[in-house]
Design a protein around this motif. Sequence first.
Motif, PDB file in Angstrom:
ATOM      1  N   LEU A 449       0.995  -1.112   0.350  1.00 27.78           N
ATOM      2  CA  LEU A 449      -0.189  -0.039  -0.092  1.00 27.78           C
ATOM      3  C   LEU A 449       0.829   1.026   0.079  1.00 27.78           C
ATOM      4  CD1 LEU A 449      -3.556   0.632   0.233  1.00 27.78           C
ATOM      5  CD2 LEU A 449      -2.621   0.595   2.806  1.00 27.78           C
ATOM      6  N   ALA A 450       0.999   1.535  -1.325  1.00 30.95           N
ATOM      7  CA  ALA A 450       1.827   3.136  -1.190  1.00 30.95           C
ATOM      8  C   ALA A 450       0.881   4.512  -1.651  1.00 30.95           C
ATOM      9  CB  ALA A 450       2.433   2.910  -2.210  1.00 30.95           C
ATOM     10  N   GLY A 451       1.889   5.569  -1.764  1.00 29.82           N
ATOM     11  CA  GLY A 451       1.559   6.813  -1.329  1.00 29.82           C
ATOM     12  C   GLY A 451       1.801   7.943  -0.429  1.00 29.82           C
ATOM     13  N   PRO A 452       1.658   8.971  -0.723  1.00 31.43           N
ATOM     14  CA  PRO A 452       2.273  10.400  -0.330  1.00 31.43           C
ATOM     15  C   PRO A 452       1.757  10.532   1.199  1.00 31.43           C
ATOM     16  CG  PRO A 452       0.273  10.810  -1.722  1.00 31.43           C
ATOM     17  CD  PRO A 452       0.530   9.908  -2.314  1.00 31.43           C
ATOM     18  N   ASN A 453       2.688  11.397   1.443  1.00 34.58           N
ATOM     19  CA  ASN A 453       1.081  11.376   3.271  1.00 34.58           C
ATOM     20  C   ASN A 453       0.487  11.883   3.059  1.00 34.58           C
ATOM     21  OD1 ASN A 453       4.004  10.515   4.220  1.00 34.58           O
ATOM     22  ND2 ASN A 453       4.653  12.970   4.484  1.00 34.58           N
ATOM     23  N   SER A 606       4.333   0.944   2.956  1.00 37.60           N
ATOM     24  CA  SER A 606       6.100   1.529   2.807  1.00 37.60           C
ATOM     25  C   SER A 606       6.252   2.781   1.818  1.00 37.60           C
ATOM     26  CB  SER A 606       7.137   0.246   2.689  1.00 37.60           C
ATOM     27  OG  SER A 606       8.650   0.725   2.656  1.00 37.60           O
ATOM     28  N   HIS A 607       7.667   3.747   2.310  1.00 37.81           N
ATOM     29  CA  HIS A 607       7.392   4.284   1.599  1.00 37.81           C
ATOM     30  C   HIS A 607       8.995   3.730   0.763  1.00 37.81           C
ATOM     31  CE1 HIS A 607      10.062   5.727   4.818  1.00 37.81           C
ATOM     32  NE2 HIS A 607      11.141   6.294   4.004  1.00 37.81           N
ATOM     33  N   ARG A 608       9.714   2.679   1.079  1.00 43.39           N
ATOM     34  CA  ARG A 608      10.540   2.741   0.531  1.00 43.39           C
ATOM     35  C   ARG A 608      11.133   1.689  -0.636  1.00 43.39           C
ATOM     36  NH1 ARG A 608      14.731   2.481   4.157  1.00 43.39           N
ATOM     37  NH2 ARG A 608      14.153   2.717   6.140  1.00 43.39           N
ATOM     38  N   PRO A 609      11.419   2.404  -2.247  1.00 46.93           N
ATOM     39  CA  PRO A 609      11.487   1.959  -3.358  1.00 46.93           C
ATOM     40  C   PRO A 609      11.484   0.233  -3.065  1.00 46.93           C
ATOM     41  CG  PRO A 609      12.459   4.003  -3.652  1.00 46.93           C
ATOM     42  CD  PRO A 609      12.074   3.866  -2.418  1.00 46.93           C
ATOM     43  N   ARG A 610      12.536  -0.179  -3.033  1.00 50.12           N
ATOM     44  CA  ARG A 610      13.130  -1.736  -2.584  1.00 50.12           C
ATOM     45  C   ARG A 610      12.040  -2.986  -2.384  1.00 50.12           C
ATOM     46  NH1 ARG A 610      19.133  -1.766  -1.656  1.00 50.12           N
ATOM     47  NH2 ARG A 610      18.267  -3.738  -1.360  1.00 50.12           N
ATOM     48  N   VAL A 611      10.846  -2.175  -1.383  1.00 48.92           N
ATOM     49  CA  VAL A 611      10.840  -3.241  -0.845  1.00 48.92           C
ATOM     50  C   VAL A 611       9.093  -2.730  -1.349  1.00 48.92           C
ATOM     51  CG1 VAL A 611       8.548  -2.639   1.565  1.00 48.92           C
ATOM     52  CG2 VAL A 611      10.947  -2.609   1.692  1.00 48.92           C
ATOM     53  N   LEU A 612       8.914  -1.628  -2.101  1.00 53.31           N
ATOM     54  CA  LEU A 612       7.731  -1.712  -2.489  1.00 53.31           C
ATOM     55  C   LEU A 612       7.735  -2.807  -4.092  1.00 53.31           C
ATOM     56  CD1 LEU A 612       6.641   2.028  -2.797  1.00 53.31           C
ATOM     57  CD2 LEU A 612       5.747   0.479  -1.364  1.00 53.31           C
ATOM     58  N   ASP A 613       9.440  -2.725  -4.854  1.00 55.51           N
ATOM     59  CA  ASP A 613       9.321  -3.215  -5.867  1.00 55.51           C
ATOM     60  C   ASP A 613       9.003  -5.044  -5.770  1.00 55.51           C
ATOM     61  OD1 ASP A 613       9.268  -0.992  -7.314  1.00 55.51           O
ATOM     62  OD2 ASP A 613      11.534  -0.394  -7.676  1.00 55.51           O
ATOM     63  N   ALA A 614       8.992  -5.143  -4.636  1.00 55.49           N
ATOM     64  CA  ALA A 614       9.619  -6.559  -4.118  1.00 55.49           C
ATOM     65  C   ALA A 614       8.244  -7.241  -3.567  1.00 55.49           C
ATOM     66  CB  ALA A 614      10.621  -6.683  -2.736  1.00 55.49           C
ATOM     67  N   ALA A 615       6.844  -6.337  -3.723  1.00 56.04           N
ATOM     68  CA  ALA A 615       5.625  -6.864  -3.637  1.00 56.04           C
ATOM     69  C   ALA A 615       4.931  -7.638  -4.791  1.00 56.04           C
ATOM     70  CB  ALA A 615       4.876  -5.260  -3.210  1.00 56.04           C
ATOM     71  N   ASP A 616       4.795  -8.170  -5.021  1.00 57.99           N
ATOM     72  CA  ASP A 616       3.613  -9.074  -5.593  1.00 57.99           C
ATOM     73  C   ASP A 616       2.423  -7.753  -6.710  1.00 57.99           C
ATOM     74  OD1 ASP A 616       4.626 -11.611  -5.566  1.00 57.99           O
ATOM     75  OD2 ASP A 616       3.403 -11.721  -3.333  1.00 57.99           O
ATOM     76  N   ARG A 617       1.905  -7.278  -5.507  1.00 58.87           N
ATOM     77  CA  ARG A 617       0.985  -6.000  -6.051  1.00 58.87           C
ATOM     78  C   ARG A 617       1.066  -4.860  -4.849  1.00 58.87           C
ATOM     79  NH1 ARG A 617      -3.225  -7.075  -9.325  1.00 58.87           N
ATOM     80  NH2 ARG A 617      -4.763  -5.641  -8.329  1.00 58.87           N
ATOM     81  N   LEU A 621      -2.330   5.133  -3.619  1.00 58.74           N
ATOM     82  CA  LEU A 621      -4.145   5.792  -2.981  1.00 58.74           C
ATOM     83  C   LEU A 621      -3.105   7.110  -3.091  1.00 58.74           C
ATOM     84  CD1 LEU A 621      -4.368   4.621   0.539  1.00 58.74           C
ATOM     85  CD2 LEU A 621      -5.819   3.885  -1.724  1.00 58.74           C
ATOM     86  N   GLY A 622      -4.025   7.929  -3.357  1.00 58.59           N
ATOM     87  CA  GLY A 622      -3.761   9.344  -3.375  1.00 58.59           C
ATOM     88  C   GLY A 622      -5.304  10.317  -3.407  1.00 58.59           C
ATOM     89  N   HIS A 623      -4.927  11.188  -1.977  1.00 62.57           N
ATOM     90  CA  HIS A 623      -5.953  12.484  -2.014  1.00 62.57           C
ATOM     91  C   HIS A 623      -7.271  11.267  -1.433  1.00 62.57           C
ATOM     92  CE1 HIS A 623      -4.007  15.811  -3.082  1.00 62.57           C
ATOM     93  NE2 HIS A 623      -3.703  14.951  -4.161  1.00 62.57           N
ATOM     94  N   GLY A 624      -6.732  10.094  -0.508  1.00 63.91           N
ATOM     95  CA  GLY A 624      -8.003   9.079   0.053  1.00 63.91           C
ATOM     96  C   GLY A 624      -8.622   8.181  -1.068  1.00 63.91           C
ATOM     97  N   ALA A 625      -8.215   8.371  -2.410  1.00 61.55           N
ATOM     98  CA  ALA A 625      -8.601   7.259  -3.110  1.00 61.55           C
ATOM     99  C   ALA A 625      -7.560   6.481  -4.070  1.00 61.55           C
ATOM    100  CB  ALA A 625      -9.898   8.032  -4.334  1.00 61.55           C
ATOM    101  N   LEU A 645       5.389   9.263  -7.496  1.00 64.28           N
ATOM    102  CA  LEU A 645       5.675   9.323  -5.965  1.00 64.28           C
ATOM    103  C   LEU A 645       7.331   8.304  -5.919  1.00 64.28           C
ATOM    104  CD1 LEU A 645       4.668   8.600  -3.379  1.00 64.28           C
ATOM    105  CD2 LEU A 645       4.156   5.862  -3.825  1.00 64.28           C
ATOM    106  N   LEU A 646       7.606   7.829  -6.896  1.00 65.77           N
ATOM    107  CA  LEU A 646       8.823   6.897  -6.684  1.00 65.77           C
ATOM    108  C   LEU A 646      10.125   7.997  -7.001  1.00 65.77           C
ATOM    109  CD1 LEU A 646       9.035   3.347  -8.203  1.00 65.77           C
ATOM    110  CD2 LEU A 646       9.202   3.652  -6.580  1.00 65.77           C
TER     111      LEU A 646
END
Length: 671
Positions: A449-453, A606-617, A621-625, A645-646
Amino acid sequence: MALLSAGLLPGVLLAADALALVLLAPLVPVLAPLGLVGVWLEATLRLPVLAVAAWLLAPRHPSRATAAAVTVATTPAVFGTFQHLLGQPGAGPGLLATAPAWLGVAHAAAALALLAWAAPPVPGGVSETPGDVPKSPGTVWRTLALTWEERKVLGAALLCLVLAIVARLCKNLSLRLFSHLVHQDLDFFQGTPAAELLAQFSLEVPRVCMSVPMGANQLLRSLVMAVVVGTFMVGLAPGLALLALLEVPFGIATHRIQSARKQALQQSMMEASARTAAGVQESVAAIETIRIYSAEKEEEEQHRCNLAKELKLKEQMELELAFFTLVHRVLQLFIRVLVLFRSHQQLRDGYITPGVLVTFLLYQDRIGSHVQVLLYGFNEFLTNAAAGQKIWEYLDRKPTGSLGGTREPPELQGHVTFQKVSFTYPGNPEHPVLKDVTFEVRSGEVTALAGPNGSGKSTAVALLERLRDPGSGTVLLDGIPLPEYEHQYLHRKVVLVEQDPLLFSGTIRENVVLGLEHCKESELQEAATAAGAMDFIQGLEQGWDTEVGEHGGRLAAGERRRVALARALLRRPAVLILDEALDDGDEGAAQRWVRAGLAQTVLVVSHRPRVLDAADRLVVLGHGAVVETGTPAELRERCGAYSRLLLGGDSTGQPEAPRLGSEKGAASGRR
């Protein structure tokens, strides 16, 4: 002779009673339909016959003979009355003439009582003469006198009894309050200072519990004495007594006004004390931040302002107490002057004697002290009881969420679905944090689950952990809404690990196996190895038995996170949520845990690119959607929100409400 008389009297009473029943036989058809009234009429008609027979046998002891006759006559009626009032099964009360067996029972009981109470033979063969009068006091008074000699022991026993009652009341009230509070929703804890809750347990609960037995004892004793002395005063001089007793309504009125004011000020005082304690607690917790920004002077000034508010309220309470005390003393003095003036008139006119006046004034002084105890004691009782008003408000408060689910399936696949979920924090209702969010977390996969603060990531995690309930839409686990699952079962299957989790005071082993029973050592070591905690645990001098300190403060932040990961993996959750709990070197750990069966589904925030790239899917999220979903490779090729984001763009979003932080992780770990 006394024993002989005691044995002869029951026989005479039995014969007389049989004669009375024969004489009353014609009245049975009339008395029987009357029920309980008929039973008592029969006893009344039997009583004169029994009394005459008893008096003829024992004319020197008329009181003893009368007592025996009354006992024999009324025993069947009394038993029948209690049987009727208690609703005992069977027929209602019947006449003695229709139940001959009762005749033998009543007279046998009377015979045993007379034999037991008969005076024993005088030692030395000296017979008791008719004119002998007992010189010693009765057995009851002698027993009371003997008891009075042990008054210190009895007083200590009574004190211990009161203290035991208070201790049990405190225990029960504290347990009930704590049990009720832990089931409240999170908005309650965010809006209530921790110092205020602590004050309820440490100060108000003991105060309320002490007010009940102490106040009841004091009020009951003073009330009885005031009534008795007041009765004597009325008997001596009714007119003067009415004047003297005017002190009671005036005193009650002034004390009621004082009590209302004191309760209001006391509530404000308690809130001010809670603010002061909360400020101290916050300053101590953030001492490093205070030191970094050199904010010591500001904190001192804030604490000085809080103390000044407390002092002002206390001074106001003292001033009002002095004022009401003055008013009460003036009223008391006025009434006493009025009584003296009226008593002087009556003494001059001859309505009372000097002796009566002196006695009355002594009684007035005595009743005045008891009335004072009543008024002040009742006022204190009300004040102490009112101090628990906040406790009763807490106990009456109902949590907004429902924990009444019952589903406990033996197995879970760990498939999570968000269906058009929207959520708004109560403190900011005009800005929804999530708006019609729909996505899936598939079983056997690692979903990031990714997205800005401020995009809603932590809120989505809180909804999945069911720390909050969505405003609209549904969160499903294996196709079943989360509220339908049993509360404890759900939190054993859905486990959260945060970036900086809290540990509890105790050893590393106690923290890892928290809430589990019959945990195998092999499972414990497997979970610790998978979490990367085994190496540093074995390097400690005491290993698994190392004390972690309060909140795990003796361990580094990374070590605390490893222990929390081991605690989560030991439970083999259906859904493992990792909220910023993986570092760059751990990007492949989630997949290994899924393949090893330590977790069926993993949701990574997470916000770490290496952790996000290792996910299956990925779910972005952006602005609550939801703005993007897909594999990391697909989202990179789109050059959309994930790519920005990256690259560090689009890093702003609407702010979320303050996160629960480590407290949320601690609550999840405790579950």
